[in-house]
Scaffold this motif. Structure first.
Motif, PDB file in Angstrom:
ATOM      1  N   VAL A 158     -70.339 -44.170 -10.893  1.00 52.77           N
ATOM      2  CA  VAL A 158     -71.364 -45.129 -10.199  1.00 52.77           C
ATOM      3  C   VAL A 158     -72.697 -44.563 -10.539  1.00 52.77           C
ATOM      4  O   VAL A 158     -73.309 -43.695 -10.795  1.00 52.77           O
ATOM      5  CB  VAL A 158     -71.300 -44.964  -8.534  1.00 52.77           C
ATOM      6  CG1 VAL A 158     -69.985 -45.597  -8.066  1.00 52.77           C
ATOM      7  CG2 VAL A 158     -71.554 -43.734  -7.831  1.00 52.77           C
ATOM      8  N   ARG A 200     -79.397 -50.553  -5.571  1.00 49.43           N
ATOM      9  CA  ARG A 200     -77.920 -51.003  -5.477  1.00 49.43           C
ATOM     10  C   ARG A 200     -77.005 -49.914  -6.433  1.00 49.43           C
ATOM     11  O   ARG A 200     -77.152 -49.577  -7.328  1.00 49.43           O
ATOM     12  CB  ARG A 200     -77.516 -52.246  -5.974  1.00 49.43           C
ATOM     13  CG  ARG A 200     -77.936 -53.323  -4.950  1.00 49.43           C
ATOM     14  CD  ARG A 200     -77.862 -54.897  -5.586  1.00 49.43           C
ATOM     15  NE  ARG A 200     -78.104 -55.444  -4.110  1.00 49.43           N
ATOM     16  CZ  ARG A 200     -78.220 -57.153  -4.608  1.00 49.43           C
ATOM     17  NH1 ARG A 200     -77.777 -57.321  -5.709  1.00 49.43           N
ATOM     18  NH2 ARG A 200     -78.518 -57.600  -3.473  1.00 49.43           N
ATOM     19  N   VAL A 201     -75.970 -49.620  -5.741  1.00 53.83           N
ATOM     20  CA  VAL A 201     -75.061 -48.667  -6.444  1.00 53.83           C
ATOM     21  C   VAL A 201     -73.912 -49.567  -7.091  1.00 53.83           C
ATOM     22  O   VAL A 201     -73.290 -50.279  -6.549  1.00 53.83           O
ATOM     23  CB  VAL A 201     -74.266 -47.611  -5.701  1.00 53.83           C
ATOM     24  CG1 VAL A 201     -73.132 -46.864  -6.154  1.00 53.83           C
ATOM     25  CG2 VAL A 201     -75.343 -46.814  -4.734  1.00 53.83           C
ATOM     26  N   CYS A 220     -70.796 -49.843 -10.386  1.00 56.40           N
ATOM     27  CA  CYS A 220     -69.916 -49.276 -11.438  1.00 56.40           C
ATOM     28  C   CYS A 220     -70.458 -48.885 -12.592  1.00 56.40           C
ATOM     29  O   CYS A 220     -71.465 -49.495 -13.096  1.00 56.40           O
ATOM     30  CB  CYS A 220     -68.759 -50.280 -11.604  1.00 56.40           C
ATOM     31  SG  CYS A 220     -67.732 -51.247 -10.256  1.00 56.40           S
ATOM     32  N   ARG A 269     -59.824 -50.023  -3.603  1.00 60.64           N
ATOM     33  CA  ARG A 269     -60.690 -49.948  -4.601  1.00 60.64           C
ATOM     34  C   ARG A 269     -60.429 -48.544  -5.094  1.00 60.64           C
ATOM     35  O   ARG A 269     -60.301 -47.675  -4.632  1.00 60.64           O
ATOM     36  CB  ARG A 269     -61.892 -50.304  -4.199  1.00 60.64           C
ATOM     37  CG  ARG A 269     -62.265 -51.586  -4.075  1.00 60.64           C
ATOM     38  CD  ARG A 269     -63.836 -51.748  -3.522  1.00 60.64           C
ATOM     39  NE  ARG A 269     -64.597 -53.183  -4.007  1.00 60.64           N
ATOM     40  CZ  ARG A 269     -65.724 -53.383  -4.214  1.00 60.64           C
ATOM     41  NH1 ARG A 269     -66.367 -52.644  -3.797  1.00 60.64           N
ATOM     42  NH2 ARG A 269     -65.977 -54.527  -4.315  1.00 60.64           N
ATOM     43  N   ARG A 272     -61.671 -45.045  -6.496  1.00 57.17           N
ATOM     44  CA  ARG A 272     -62.718 -44.124  -6.017  1.00 57.17           C
ATOM     45  C   ARG A 272     -63.692 -43.997  -7.332  1.00 57.17           C
ATOM     46  O   ARG A 272     -64.864 -43.752  -7.274  1.00 57.17           O
ATOM     47  CB  ARG A 272     -62.163 -42.822  -5.643  1.00 57.17           C
ATOM     48  CG  ARG A 272     -61.557 -42.815  -4.225  1.00 57.17           C
ATOM     49  CD  ARG A 272     -61.078 -41.816  -3.627  1.00 57.17           C
ATOM     50  NE  ARG A 272     -62.344 -40.404  -3.402  1.00 57.17           N
ATOM     51  CZ  ARG A 272     -62.161 -39.544  -4.099  1.00 57.17           C
ATOM     52  NH1 ARG A 272     -61.157 -39.120  -4.998  1.00 57.17           N
ATOM     53  NH2 ARG A 272     -63.206 -38.520  -3.956  1.00 57.17           N
ATOM     54  N   THR A 273     -63.067 -43.626  -8.516  1.00 57.41           N
ATOM     55  CA  THR A 273     -63.951 -43.174  -9.718  1.00 57.41           C
ATOM     56  C   THR A 273     -63.425 -44.305 -10.980  1.00 57.41           C
ATOM     57  O   THR A 273     -62.180 -44.892 -10.738  1.00 57.41           O
ATOM     58  CB  THR A 273     -63.718 -42.012 -10.324  1.00 57.41           C
ATOM     59  OG1 THR A 273     -62.497 -41.794 -10.392  1.00 57.41           O
ATOM     60  CG2 THR A 273     -64.151 -40.999  -8.915  1.00 57.41           C
ATOM     61  N   THR A 331     -65.433 -47.922  -5.397  1.00 52.55           N
ATOM     62  CA  THR A 331     -65.376 -48.031  -3.823  1.00 52.55           C
ATOM     63  C   THR A 331     -66.527 -47.940  -3.341  1.00 52.55           C
ATOM     64  O   THR A 331     -67.126 -48.661  -2.407  1.00 52.55           O
ATOM     65  CB  THR A 331     -64.773 -46.519  -3.087  1.00 52.55           C
ATOM     66  OG1 THR A 331     -63.510 -46.266  -3.792  1.00 52.55           O
ATOM     67  CG2 THR A 331     -64.866 -46.779  -1.823  1.00 52.55           C
ATOM     68  N   ASP A 332     -67.783 -47.371  -3.807  1.00 59.16           N
ATOM     69  CA  ASP A 332     -68.997 -47.401  -3.517  1.00 59.16           C
ATOM     70  C   ASP A 332     -69.962 -48.345  -4.091  1.00 59.16           C
ATOM     71  O   ASP A 332     -71.041 -48.524  -3.659  1.00 59.16           O
ATOM     72  CB  ASP A 332     -69.808 -45.788  -3.669  1.00 59.16           C
ATOM     73  CG  ASP A 332     -69.195 -44.933  -3.082  1.00 59.16           C
ATOM     74  OD1 ASP A 332     -68.706 -44.971  -1.928  1.00 59.16           O
ATOM     75  OD2 ASP A 332     -69.365 -43.674  -3.374  1.00 59.16           O
ATOM     76  N   CYS A 333     -69.283 -49.294  -4.853  1.00 65.78           N
ATOM     77  CA  CYS A 333     -69.951 -50.211  -5.440  1.00 65.78           C
ATOM     78  C   CYS A 333     -70.519 -51.507  -4.386  1.00 65.78           C
ATOM     79  O   CYS A 333     -69.778 -51.702  -3.654  1.00 65.78           O
ATOM     80  CB  CYS A 333     -69.120 -51.057  -6.731  1.00 65.78           C
ATOM     81  SG  CYS A 333     -70.119 -52.297  -7.597  1.00 65.78           S
ATOM     82  N   TRP A 334     -71.836 -51.678  -4.695  1.00 64.54           N
ATOM     83  CA  TRP A 334     -72.353 -52.868  -3.703  1.00 64.54           C
ATOM     84  C   TRP A 334     -71.536 -54.264  -3.791  1.00 64.54           C
ATOM     85  O   TRP A 334     -71.714 -55.065  -2.606  1.00 64.54           O
ATOM     86  CB  TRP A 334     -73.752 -53.122  -3.974  1.00 64.54           C
ATOM     87  CG  TRP A 334     -74.046 -53.822  -5.131  1.00 64.54           C
ATOM     88  CD1 TRP A 334     -74.292 -53.710  -6.356  1.00 64.54           C
ATOM     89  CD2 TRP A 334     -74.219 -55.461  -5.164  1.00 64.54           C
ATOM     90  NE1 TRP A 334     -74.493 -54.784  -6.930  1.00 64.54           N
ATOM     91  CE2 TRP A 334     -74.547 -55.626  -6.620  1.00 64.54           C
ATOM     92  CE3 TRP A 334     -74.239 -56.466  -3.891  1.00 64.54           C
ATOM     93  CZ2 TRP A 334     -74.679 -57.319  -6.430  1.00 64.54           C
ATOM     94  CZ3 TRP A 334     -74.367 -57.859  -4.471  1.00 64.54           C
ATOM     95  CH2 TRP A 334     -74.748 -58.096  -5.708  1.00 64.54           C
ATOM     96  N   ASN A 374     -69.023 -56.892  -3.072  1.00 69.00           N
ATOM     97  CA  ASN A 374     -67.721 -57.235  -2.234  1.00 69.00           C
ATOM     98  C   ASN A 374     -67.321 -58.431  -2.445  1.00 69.00           C
ATOM     99  O   ASN A 374     -67.639 -59.548  -2.327  1.00 69.00           O
ATOM    100  CB  ASN A 374     -68.621 -57.243  -0.867  1.00 69.00           C
ATOM    101  CG  ASN A 374     -67.536 -57.480   0.257  1.00 69.00           C
ATOM    102  OD1 ASN A 374     -66.172 -57.107   0.005  1.00 69.00           O
ATOM    103  ND2 ASN A 374     -68.066 -57.931   1.494  1.00 69.00           N
TER     104      ASN A 374
END
Length: 191
Positions: free
Chosen positions: A4, A11-12, A14, A133, A135-136, A182-185, A187
């Protein structure tokens, strides 16, 4: 490549999307979002086939030229292409000039016209149930049971340049699966 990345806008995303602004725009606005419609999905089938063996950024850069050369990827138009169109496409420096892939796109358009159901219905029938989703980026598969089944069915129907890896890339690009980290903004949901 990081999994990420925090862009200048905070924004975070991928990690792959930070390689260029074109990638970032594609990631933020298209990739992983549910896409429907036969012509729109046909375009993606063709572009994924043209991408085979190349970097996706090459296809993104050439996409406006592809759209012009293939008359908006309107299935009926592409299905009607003849040898003069193939010669025109082979002479077009704006696209990937690969005879086998050009012929496959025309051939696949003709197959779509003969399908017993819409391309949209066919492709989306292979979408897996919504899952978690990754994680990495390392958790993102290149092939799944669903993409293998989709490729097998497309080949059975007569499609060309639609192996399991290409089928999975198509599933990612059109939102049949959500492989945003998972942490990507972003949605998005499927279907």
């Amino acid at each position: 490549m990081t999994t990420v990345a925090a862009a200048g806008d905070g924004r975070v995303r991928c990690g792959w999307s930070e390689a260029s602004q074109l990638y970032r725009d594609y990631h933020d606005q298209e990739w992983g979002r549910a896409l429907h419609g036969d012509d729109a999905l046909f375009e993606r089938v063709c572009l994924e086939a043209f991408q085979s063996g190349l970097a996706w950024i090459t296809i993104l850069r050439k996409r406006p030229a592809f759209r012009a050369a293939f008359e908006g990827f309107v299935i009926e138009r592409v299905a009607g292409f003849g040898e003069s169109d193939v010669a025109r496409l082979m002479a077009d420096p704006g696209i990937v000039r690969n005879s086998a892939k050009i012929h496959a796109s025309i051939h696949n358009a003709r197959i779509v016209l003969d399908l017993p159901k819409s391309l949209d219905e066919l492709l989306w029938s292979f979408a897996p149930a919504t899952g978690k989703r990754p994680r990495t980026l390392a958790d993102v598969p290149a092939v799944t049971a669903e993409s293998t089944a989709l490729a097998k069915e497309l080949k059975r129907l007569g499609f060309k340049f639609v192996g399991p890896t290409t089928a999975y890339a198509l599933m990612q690009a059109t939102g049949m699966v959500d492989d945003h980290i998972t942490d990507c903004w972003v949605n998005v949901g499927t279907v």
